[in-house]
Design a protein around this motif. Sequence first.
Motif, PDB file in Angstrom:
ATOM      1  N   GLY A  16       0.806  -1.212   0.000  1.00  0.00           N
ATOM      2  CA  GLY A  16       0.000   0.000   0.000  1.00  0.00           C
ATOM      3  C   GLY A  16       0.840   1.264   0.000  1.00  0.00           C
ATOM      4  O   GLY A  16       0.521   2.239  -0.681  1.00  0.00           O
ATOM      5  N   ILE A  17       1.935   1.240   0.743  1.00  0.00           N
ATOM      6  CA  ILE A  17       2.829   2.397   0.782  1.00  0.00           C
ATOM      7  C   ILE A  17       3.559   2.547  -0.548  1.00  0.00           C
ATOM      8  O   ILE A  17       3.625   3.647  -1.112  1.00  0.00           O
ATOM      9  CB  ILE A  17       3.825   2.280   1.955  1.00  0.00           C
ATOM     10  CG1 ILE A  17       3.073   2.391   3.287  1.00  0.00           C
ATOM     11  CG2 ILE A  17       4.909   3.355   1.853  1.00  0.00           C
ATOM     12  CD1 ILE A  17       3.908   2.062   4.503  1.00  0.00           C
ATOM     13  N   GLU A  18       4.087   1.452  -1.059  1.00  0.00           N
ATOM     14  CA  GLU A  18       4.844   1.503  -2.314  1.00  0.00           C
ATOM     15  C   GLU A  18       3.989   1.959  -3.498  1.00  0.00           C
ATOM     16  O   GLU A  18       4.477   2.642  -4.390  1.00  0.00           O
ATOM     17  CB  GLU A  18       5.467   0.141  -2.613  1.00  0.00           C
ATOM     18  CG  GLU A  18       6.613  -0.212  -1.713  1.00  0.00           C
ATOM     19  CD  GLU A  18       7.191  -1.587  -2.006  1.00  0.00           C
ATOM     20  OE1 GLU A  18       8.317  -1.823  -1.567  1.00  0.00           O
ATOM     21  OE2 GLU A  18       6.526  -2.431  -2.653  1.00  0.00           O
ATOM     22  N   GLU A  19       2.735   1.575  -3.486  1.00  0.00           N
ATOM     23  CA  GLU A  19       1.850   1.901  -4.603  1.00  0.00           C
ATOM     24  C   GLU A  19       1.086   3.209  -4.381  1.00  0.00           C
ATOM     25  O   GLU A  19       0.169   3.526  -5.137  1.00  0.00           O
ATOM     26  CB  GLU A  19       0.886   0.745  -4.834  1.00  0.00           C
ATOM     27  CG  GLU A  19       1.602  -0.524  -5.266  1.00  0.00           C
ATOM     28  CD  GLU A  19       0.678  -1.735  -5.353  1.00  0.00           C
ATOM     29  OE1 GLU A  19      -0.558  -1.558  -5.279  1.00  0.00           O
ATOM     30  OE2 GLU A  19       1.193  -2.849  -5.483  1.00  0.00           O
ATOM     31  N   ASN A  20       1.471   3.955  -3.346  1.00  0.00           N
ATOM     32  CA  ASN A  20       0.838   5.243  -3.024  1.00  0.00           C
ATOM     33  C   ASN A  20      -0.673   5.139  -2.882  1.00  0.00           C
ATOM     34  O   ASN A  20      -1.415   6.013  -3.337  1.00  0.00           O
ATOM     35  CB  ASN A  20       1.194   6.297  -4.076  1.00  0.00           C
ATOM     36  CG  ASN A  20       2.662   6.614  -4.078  1.00  0.00           C
ATOM     37  OD1 ASN A  20       3.285   6.730  -3.028  1.00  0.00           O
ATOM     38  ND2 ASN A  20       3.242   6.740  -5.259  1.00  0.00           N
ATOM     39  N   LYS A  21      -1.134   4.072  -2.254  1.00  0.00           N
ATOM     40  CA  LYS A  21      -2.568   3.868  -2.056  1.00  0.00           C
ATOM     41  C   LYS A  21      -3.058   4.453  -0.734  1.00  0.00           C
ATOM     42  O   LYS A  21      -4.236   4.355  -0.417  1.00  0.00           O
ATOM     43  CB  LYS A  21      -2.901   2.376  -2.087  1.00  0.00           C
ATOM     44  CG  LYS A  21      -2.734   1.739  -3.442  1.00  0.00           C
ATOM     45  CD  LYS A  21      -3.126   0.285  -3.400  1.00  0.00           C
ATOM     46  CE  LYS A  21      -3.027  -0.350  -4.767  1.00  0.00           C
ATOM     47  NZ  LYS A  21      -3.377  -1.772  -4.729  1.00  0.00           N
ATOM     48  N   MET A  22      -2.155   5.058   0.036  1.00  0.00           N
ATOM     49  CA  MET A  22      -2.517   5.568   1.356  1.00  0.00           C
ATOM     50  C   MET A  22      -2.243   7.058   1.443  1.00  0.00           C
ATOM     51  O   MET A  22      -1.272   7.548   0.872  1.00  0.00           O
ATOM     52  CB  MET A  22      -1.689   4.873   2.438  1.00  0.00           C
ATOM     53  CG  MET A  22      -1.871   3.400   2.542  1.00  0.00           C
ATOM     54  SD  MET A  22      -0.857   2.764   3.896  1.00  0.00           S
ATOM     55  CE  MET A  22      -0.998   1.032   3.632  1.00  0.00           C
ATOM     56  N   ILE A  27      -0.735   6.212   6.341  1.00  0.00           N
ATOM     57  CA  ILE A  27       0.655   5.768   6.417  1.00  0.00           C
ATOM     58  C   ILE A  27       1.127   5.759   7.863  1.00  0.00           C
ATOM     59  O   ILE A  27       1.743   4.791   8.321  1.00  0.00           O
ATOM     60  CB  ILE A  27       1.576   6.653   5.541  1.00  0.00           C
ATOM     61  CG1 ILE A  27       1.283   6.413   4.064  1.00  0.00           C
ATOM     62  CG2 ILE A  27       3.047   6.377   5.845  1.00  0.00           C
ATOM     63  CD1 ILE A  27       2.004   7.353   3.120  1.00  0.00           C
ATOM     64  N   SER A  28       0.820   6.805   8.589  1.00  0.00           N
ATOM     65  CA  SER A  28       1.227   6.890   9.995  1.00  0.00           C
ATOM     66  C   SER A  28       0.640   5.732  10.802  1.00  0.00           C
ATOM     67  O   SER A  28       1.353   5.054  11.539  1.00  0.00           O
ATOM     68  CB  SER A  28       0.778   8.226  10.588  1.00  0.00           C
ATOM     69  OG  SER A  28       1.113   8.306  11.945  1.00  0.00           O
ATOM     70  N   ALA A  34       2.631  -1.785  11.603  1.00  0.00           N
ATOM     71  CA  ALA A  34       3.750  -2.575  11.095  1.00  0.00           C
ATOM     72  C   ALA A  34       4.801  -2.791  12.183  1.00  0.00           C
ATOM     73  O   ALA A  34       5.355  -3.886  12.309  1.00  0.00           O
ATOM     74  CB  ALA A  34       4.382  -1.892   9.883  1.00  0.00           C
ATOM     75  N   ARG A  35       5.070  -1.763  12.970  1.00  0.00           N
ATOM     76  CA  ARG A  35       6.049  -1.894  14.052  1.00  0.00           C
ATOM     77  C   ARG A  35       5.616  -2.976  15.042  1.00  0.00           C
ATOM     78  O   ARG A  35       6.421  -3.798  15.468  1.00  0.00           O
ATOM     79  CB  ARG A  35       6.224  -0.551  14.754  1.00  0.00           C
ATOM     80  CG  ARG A  35       7.255  -0.576  15.862  1.00  0.00           C
ATOM     81  CD  ARG A  35       7.494   0.763  16.490  1.00  0.00           C
ATOM     82  NE  ARG A  35       6.228   1.414  16.820  1.00  0.00           N
ATOM     83  CZ  ARG A  35       6.065   2.719  16.895  1.00  0.00           C
ATOM     84  NH1 ARG A  35       7.061   3.531  16.659  1.00  0.00           N
ATOM     85  NH2 ARG A  35       4.898   3.233  17.211  1.00  0.00           N
ATOM     86  N   GLU A  36       4.326  -3.010  15.376  1.00  0.00           N
ATOM     87  CA  GLU A  36       3.810  -4.033  16.282  1.00  0.00           C
ATOM     88  C   GLU A  36       3.884  -5.423  15.652  1.00  0.00           C
ATOM     89  O   GLU A  36       4.228  -6.404  16.318  1.00  0.00           O
ATOM     90  CB  GLU A  36       2.368  -3.707  16.667  1.00  0.00           C
ATOM     91  CG  GLU A  36       2.241  -2.470  17.525  1.00  0.00           C
ATOM     92  CD  GLU A  36       0.793  -2.064  17.756  1.00  0.00           C
ATOM     93  OE1 GLU A  36      -0.122  -2.869  17.477  1.00  0.00           O
ATOM     94  OE2 GLU A  36       0.576  -0.935  18.221  1.00  0.00           O
ATOM     95  N   LEU A  37       3.582  -5.507  14.373  1.00  0.00           N
ATOM     96  CA  LEU A  37       3.641  -6.795  13.676  1.00  0.00           C
ATOM     97  C   LEU A  37       5.073  -7.312  13.585  1.00  0.00           C
ATOM     98  O   LEU A  37       5.318  -8.517  13.755  1.00  0.00           O
ATOM     99  CB  LEU A  37       3.041  -6.669  12.272  1.00  0.00           C
ATOM    100  CG  LEU A  37       1.533  -6.458  12.222  1.00  0.00           C
ATOM    101  CD1 LEU A  37       1.108  -6.040  10.823  1.00  0.00           C
ATOM    102  CD2 LEU A  37       0.793  -7.704  12.675  1.00  0.00           C
TER     103      LEU A  37
END
Length: 60
Positions: A16-22, A27-28, A34-37
């Motif tokens: 999602g971040i790479e494809e600019n979908k957010m 993103i935040s 992601a940090r928790e995962l």
Amino acid sequence: MKYEEAMKRLEEIVSGIEENKMDIDQISDSLKEARELIKFCKDKLYKTDEEIKKILETED
């Protein structure tokens, strides 16, 4: 949650971040998730490694 599920969600976040979908707010929030995962996955791998070592030690 299983390790595979956490990894799949991480892949979704990265995609999602790479494809600019957010937008910036997404993103935040996604980076926090992601940090928790990542922590979950590291802990799971460490615990599994320790369990394997114990099993192998008892077989010697």
